[in-house]
Design a protein around this motif. Structure first.
Motif, PDB file in Angstrom:
ATOM      1  N   TRP A  59       6.053 -11.599   2.096  1.00 60.28           N
ATOM      2  CA  TRP A  59       6.971 -10.577   1.586  1.00 60.28           C
ATOM      3  C   TRP A  59       8.309 -10.714   2.309  1.00 60.28           C
ATOM      4  O   TRP A  59       8.400 -11.372   3.340  1.00 60.28           O
ATOM      5  CB  TRP A  59       6.402  -9.166   1.734  1.00 60.28           C
ATOM      6  CG  TRP A  59       5.957  -8.802   3.143  1.00 60.28           C
ATOM      7  CD1 TRP A  59       4.696  -8.919   3.645  1.00 60.28           C
ATOM      8  CD2 TRP A  59       6.757  -8.272   4.211  1.00 60.28           C
ATOM      9  NE1 TRP A  59       4.663  -8.495   4.950  1.00 60.28           N
ATOM     10  CE2 TRP A  59       5.915  -8.084   5.322  1.00 60.28           C
ATOM     11  CE3 TRP A  59       8.096  -7.924   4.338  1.00 60.28           C
ATOM     12  CZ2 TRP A  59       6.364  -7.569   6.541  1.00 60.28           C
ATOM     13  CZ3 TRP A  59       8.551  -7.412   5.549  1.00 60.28           C
ATOM     14  CH2 TRP A  59       7.689  -7.236   6.630  1.00 60.28           C
ATOM     15  N   LEU A  78      11.933  -6.192   1.432  1.00 61.53           N
ATOM     16  CA  LEU A  78      11.609  -5.690   2.768  1.00 61.53           C
ATOM     17  C   LEU A  78      12.079  -6.683   3.817  1.00 61.53           C
ATOM     18  O   LEU A  78      11.984  -7.895   3.624  1.00 61.53           O
ATOM     19  CB  LEU A  78      10.091  -5.525   2.903  1.00 61.53           C
ATOM     20  CG  LEU A  78       9.420  -4.611   1.890  1.00 61.53           C
ATOM     21  CD1 LEU A  78       7.901  -4.755   1.965  1.00 61.53           C
ATOM     22  CD2 LEU A  78       9.839  -3.169   2.128  1.00 61.53           C
ATOM     23  N   VAL A  92      10.457  -1.667   9.463  1.00 63.39           N
ATOM     24  CA  VAL A  92      10.624  -2.493   8.267  1.00 63.39           C
ATOM     25  C   VAL A  92      11.613  -1.758   7.371  1.00 63.39           C
ATOM     26  O   VAL A  92      11.424  -0.587   7.033  1.00 63.39           O
ATOM     27  CB  VAL A  92       9.293  -2.752   7.535  1.00 63.39           C
ATOM     28  CG1 VAL A  92       9.539  -3.533   6.237  1.00 63.39           C
ATOM     29  CG2 VAL A  92       8.330  -3.517   8.442  1.00 63.39           C
ATOM     30  N   ILE A  94      13.757  -1.381   3.846  1.00 61.42           N
ATOM     31  CA  ILE A  94      13.841  -1.694   2.423  1.00 61.42           C
ATOM     32  C   ILE A  94      15.324  -1.807   2.107  1.00 61.42           C
ATOM     33  O   ILE A  94      16.121  -0.963   2.526  1.00 61.42           O
ATOM     34  CB  ILE A  94      13.123  -0.643   1.542  1.00 61.42           C
ATOM     35  CG1 ILE A  94      13.152  -1.070   0.077  1.00 61.42           C
ATOM     36  CG2 ILE A  94      13.665   0.758   1.759  1.00 61.42           C
ATOM     37  CD1 ILE A  94      12.261  -0.241  -0.831  1.00 61.42           C
ATOM     38  N   VAL A 115       8.929  -2.079  -4.801  1.00 65.84           N
ATOM     39  CA  VAL A 115       8.766  -2.540  -3.415  1.00 65.84           C
ATOM     40  C   VAL A 115       8.110  -1.450  -2.566  1.00 65.84           C
ATOM     41  O   VAL A 115       7.252  -1.744  -1.732  1.00 65.84           O
ATOM     42  CB  VAL A 115      10.119  -2.990  -2.832  1.00 65.84           C
ATOM     43  CG1 VAL A 115      10.029  -3.216  -1.334  1.00 65.84           C
ATOM     44  CG2 VAL A 115      10.604  -4.253  -3.541  1.00 65.84           C
ATOM     45  N   TYR A 118       4.474  -1.571  -3.264  1.00 67.62           N
ATOM     46  CA  TYR A 118       3.896  -2.741  -2.600  1.00 67.62           C
ATOM     47  C   TYR A 118       3.741  -2.486  -1.100  1.00 67.62           C
ATOM     48  O   TYR A 118       2.689  -2.750  -0.516  1.00 67.62           O
ATOM     49  CB  TYR A 118       4.780  -3.967  -2.853  1.00 67.62           C
ATOM     50  CG  TYR A 118       4.326  -5.192  -2.107  1.00 67.62           C
ATOM     51  CD1 TYR A 118       3.296  -5.983  -2.597  1.00 67.62           C
ATOM     52  CD2 TYR A 118       4.921  -5.551  -0.903  1.00 67.62           C
ATOM     53  CE1 TYR A 118       2.864  -7.102  -1.906  1.00 67.62           C
ATOM     54  CE2 TYR A 118       4.502  -6.671  -0.206  1.00 67.62           C
ATOM     55  CZ  TYR A 118       3.472  -7.442  -0.713  1.00 67.62           C
ATOM     56  OH  TYR A 118       3.048  -8.548  -0.016  1.00 67.62           O
ATOM     57  N   ALA A 119       4.781  -1.959  -0.472  1.00 63.78           N
ATOM     58  CA  ALA A 119       4.769  -1.738   0.977  1.00 63.78           C
ATOM     59  C   ALA A 119       3.673  -0.772   1.397  1.00 63.78           C
ATOM     60  O   ALA A 119       2.979  -1.004   2.392  1.00 63.78           O
ATOM     61  CB  ALA A 119       6.130  -1.211   1.431  1.00 63.78           C
ATOM     62  N   LEU A 125       2.069  -0.463   5.014  1.00 68.83           N
ATOM     63  CA  LEU A 125       3.050  -0.097   6.030  1.00 68.83           C
ATOM     64  C   LEU A 125       3.070   1.429   6.163  1.00 68.83           C
ATOM     65  O   LEU A 125       2.957   2.140   5.162  1.00 68.83           O
ATOM     66  CB  LEU A 125       4.440  -0.600   5.648  1.00 68.83           C
ATOM     67  CG  LEU A 125       4.624  -2.115   5.648  1.00 68.83           C
ATOM     68  CD1 LEU A 125       6.011  -2.476   5.125  1.00 68.83           C
ATOM     69  CD2 LEU A 125       4.415  -2.681   7.042  1.00 68.83           C
ATOM     70  N   LEU A 128       8.947   3.137   5.890  1.00 72.87           N
ATOM     71  CA  LEU A 128      10.079   2.276   5.582  1.00 72.87           C
ATOM     72  C   LEU A 128      11.346   2.984   6.031  1.00 72.87           C
ATOM     73  O   LEU A 128      11.432   4.216   5.977  1.00 72.87           O
ATOM     74  CB  LEU A 128      10.172   2.002   4.082  1.00 72.87           C
ATOM     75  CG  LEU A 128       9.025   1.224   3.459  1.00 72.87           C
ATOM     76  CD1 LEU A 128       9.177   1.181   1.947  1.00 72.87           C
ATOM     77  CD2 LEU A 128       8.964  -0.186   4.037  1.00 72.87           C
ATOM     78  N   ARG A 177       4.569   6.787   4.350  1.00 73.87           N
ATOM     79  CA  ARG A 177       3.473   6.667   3.394  1.00 73.87           C
ATOM     80  C   ARG A 177       2.702   7.979   3.371  1.00 73.87           C
ATOM     81  O   ARG A 177       2.404   8.566   4.406  1.00 73.87           O
ATOM     82  CB  ARG A 177       2.553   5.515   3.796  1.00 73.87           C
ATOM     83  CG  ARG A 177       1.438   5.254   2.804  1.00 73.87           C
ATOM     84  CD  ARG A 177       0.604   4.059   3.148  1.00 73.87           C
ATOM     85  NE  ARG A 177      -0.212   4.363   4.308  1.00 73.87           N
ATOM     86  CZ  ARG A 177      -0.619   3.480   5.217  1.00 73.87           C
ATOM     87  NH1 ARG A 177      -0.256   2.232   5.115  1.00 73.87           N
ATOM     88  NH2 ARG A 177      -1.365   3.841   6.217  1.00 73.87           N
TER      89      ARG A 177
END
Length: 179
Positions: A59, A78, A92, A94, A115, A118-119, A125, A128, A177
């Motif tokens: 990624w 990312l 990380v 974005i 994204v 996905y992250a 993760l 972000l 998250r």
């Protein structure tokens, strides 16, 4: 790894991306919130590093291809923040950068939403971050559309840009998250 949205493909870099990427990075409109535009050699070096990061991790900041017609539009993805001088490191980020002809069409938000999924859902993760100059309202709107939050206490003077640059002050947005 390729991520798809309704209108975009986020994919590994290809040799044919170099020329439009260099043109994008040399465009004063695209680079208005950066200290300066990039030379072709600097742009190629960045593309090489981005391609290598994706190959290594699976990624990164993917090249953006518009599905209708196959045009290269920029990058979305990312990026690890590892420089210890950055106040948010380690983290990380974005991020996105689109050529002028592809701005204002919702591509950054569309690609960044994919994204985020996905992250959080695929590589798990926990958080972000995203940061930009105070004046970059367009990127800040994308961050807000993603549900990212801004705490002015987190804002910082970017340590890797010239100290006298008028846009050195950066805002920091975060997205955690969901449990």
């Amino acid at each position: 790894m390729t991520l798809a949205t309704e209108r975009l493909l986020l994919r590994q870099w290809r040799p044919g991306d170099r020329e439009p990427f260099a043109a994008m990075n040399a465009d004063p409109v695209v680079m208005r919130h950066f200290p300066r535009v990039m030379t072709s050699a600097e742009s190629d070096g960045l593309a090489d590093r981005l391609e290598a990061g994706i190959a290594e991790r699976g990624w990164g900041l993917w090249a953006v291809e518009v599905r209708a017609g196959g045009a290269f539009a920029g990058f979305i993805g990312l990026q690890p923040v590892t420089n210890p001088s950055m106040p948010v490191a380690p983290a990380v980020e974005i991020g996105w950068r689109l050529a002028a002809g592809f701005q204002g069409q919702g591509y950054a938000t569309e690609g960044a939403r994919r994204v985020v999924g996905y992250a959080f859902d695929e590589i798990a993760l926990p958080e972000l971050v995203s940061f930009t100059t105070v004046q970059n309202r367009a990127s800040r709107r994308v961050m807000e559309k993603l549900g990212m939050t801004h705490d002015p206490a987190d804002d910082f003077d970017h340590p890797t840009v010239p100290a006298d640059w008028a846009e050195r002050r950066h805002v920091l947005y975060r997205l955690r998250r969901s449990p």
